[in-house]
Enzyme design. Structure first.
Site, short mmCIF file in Angstrom:
data_model
loop_
_atom_site.label_atom_id
_atom_site.label_comp_id
_atom_site.label_asym_id
_atom_site.label_seq_id
_atom_site.Cartn_x
_atom_site.Cartn_y
_atom_site.Cartn_z
N GLN A 1 -10.17 -13.40 12.79
CA GLN A 1 -11.41 -13.48 12.01
C GLN A 1 -11.25 -14.55 10.92
OE1 GLN A 1 -14.09 -11.35 12.87
NE2 GLN A 1 -12.70 -11.02 14.59
N HIS B 1 0.80 -1.22 0.00
CA HIS B 1 0.00 0.00 0.00
C HIS B 1 0.83 1.28 0.00
CE1 HIS B 1 -3.45 -2.57 1.86
NE2 HIS B 1 -3.32 -2.75 0.56
N THR C 1 -3.54 -8.83 10.79
CA THR C 1 -4.43 -8.33 9.75
C THR C 1 -5.71 -9.15 9.76
OG1 THR C 1 -4.76 -8.07 7.37
CG2 THR C 1 -3.19 -9.76 8.05
#
Length: 232
Positions: A198, A104, A170
Site C-alpha cells: 500500500q 507495541h 506492514t
C-alpha cells in the site's frame, strides 16, 4: 558497518502461523477492538481481556520463527541490524536477532497496573488475582489503543541513523509506527516487502518495492544487499 533498520509488522509473523488479530470485518478474533485492546475495555471486563491475550500467548508458544526471521539474522554478519517491530511475539528473538525493539509491547511479558515499570516474564495464562509485589493486578505488557507508545522516541532515534531502511509485512497505515519512515534521510534507500504493498514508488525518492511474502522477499533483499555490499 552500515546501519540497517528493519520495521516489521504482522506479515512477517503470519508465515509462522500467527494470526493477524484483525479480520476483514475489523473484529479481533470476533471481538470489537475497544473490548480487548483499550484501557477502558480492560477496566470494564478484565477477565475477557486476559482471556483474549491468554489465547494469543498459548498460540505463540506453539509456533516457530520462519525463513524471513532467519534471513534478517543472516544480515547481521554484514550490517549493524536494528529491528523495530510492531509485533508482540518473540519470533525475532527466537531466530537469533540481537537488537529488537518492540513498539507495541511483548506478549510474553506482563506488568503491574499500579507501577508500569514492574515488568515480568510470563509464559502461562494470566488470571484475575495474579498480583505484582505491590499487590496490584498484573496486565498484559501491551500498548493498547489510546495509550502512549513509550518506545517511540527510541525508535525515531534509531530510524534517523539508518543507512538503509527495510519495511516488511506492514501496511504502514498504523500510527505512530507508520510515521517512522519520514525520519530517514531522503537519500536513504528504502526496501518495502509486501505481497500487496500500500505504497508507491513516487512517494519516496529511493523506494524499492519487493512484491512478495516476507520469506521470499527477504531472500531477494539479502541477495540485493549483499551484491551492493560487494560493490562498495
Amino acid at each position: 558497518m552500515k546501519k540497517l533498520v528493519v520495521l516489521t509488522g504482522a506479515g512477517i509473523s503470519a508465515e509462522s502461523g500467527i494470526k493477524t488479530f484483525r479480520d476483514a470485518d475489523g473484529l479481533w478474533e470476533g471481538h470489537d477492538v475497544l473490548e480487548v485492546a483499550t484501557p477502558e475495555g480492560f477496566a470494564k471486563n478484565p477477565a475477557l481481556v486476559l482471556d483474549f491475550y491468554n489465547q494469543r500467548r498459548r498460540q505463540l508458544l506453539t509456533v516457530l520463527p520462519n525463513k524471513a526471521h532467519y534471513n534478517l539474522v543472516a544480515l547481521e554478519e554484514y550490517f549493524e541490524v536494528q529491528i523495530i517491530t510492531q509485533n508482540i511475539d518473540d519470533l525475532h528473538e527466537r531466530a537469533g536477532s540481537k537488537n529488537v525493539l518492540h513498539l507495541h509491547g511483548e506478549l510474553l511479558k506482563v506488568r503491574s497496573t499500579k507501577n508500569p515499570t514492574t515488568i515480568l516474564e510470563w509464559r502461562k495464562d494470566l488470571m484475575l488475582g495474579d498480583l505484582c509485589k505491590q499487590k496490584s493486578q498484573l496486565r498484559p505488557h501491551i500498548v493498547w489503543f489510546g495509550e502512549e507508545v513509550p518506545m517511540l522516541e527510541k525508535a525515531i532515534e534509531l530510524t534517523e541513523k539508518a543507512d538503509i531502511l527495510v519495511i516488511i509485512g506492514t501496511s504502514m497505515q498504523v500510527y505512530p509506527a507508520a510515521s517512522l519512515v519520514h525520519y530517514v534521510s531522503q537519500k536513504t534507500p528504502i526496501y518495502f516487502i509486501d505481497p500487496n504493498p500500500q505504497i508507491t514508488e513516487n512517494r519516496f525518492a529511493n523506494l524499492i518495492i519487493i512484491k512478495e511474502l516476507a520469506s521470499t522477499g527477504t531472500s531477494i533483499l539479502n541477495a540485493m544487499l549483499l551484491q551492493k555490499q560487494k560493490s562498495y
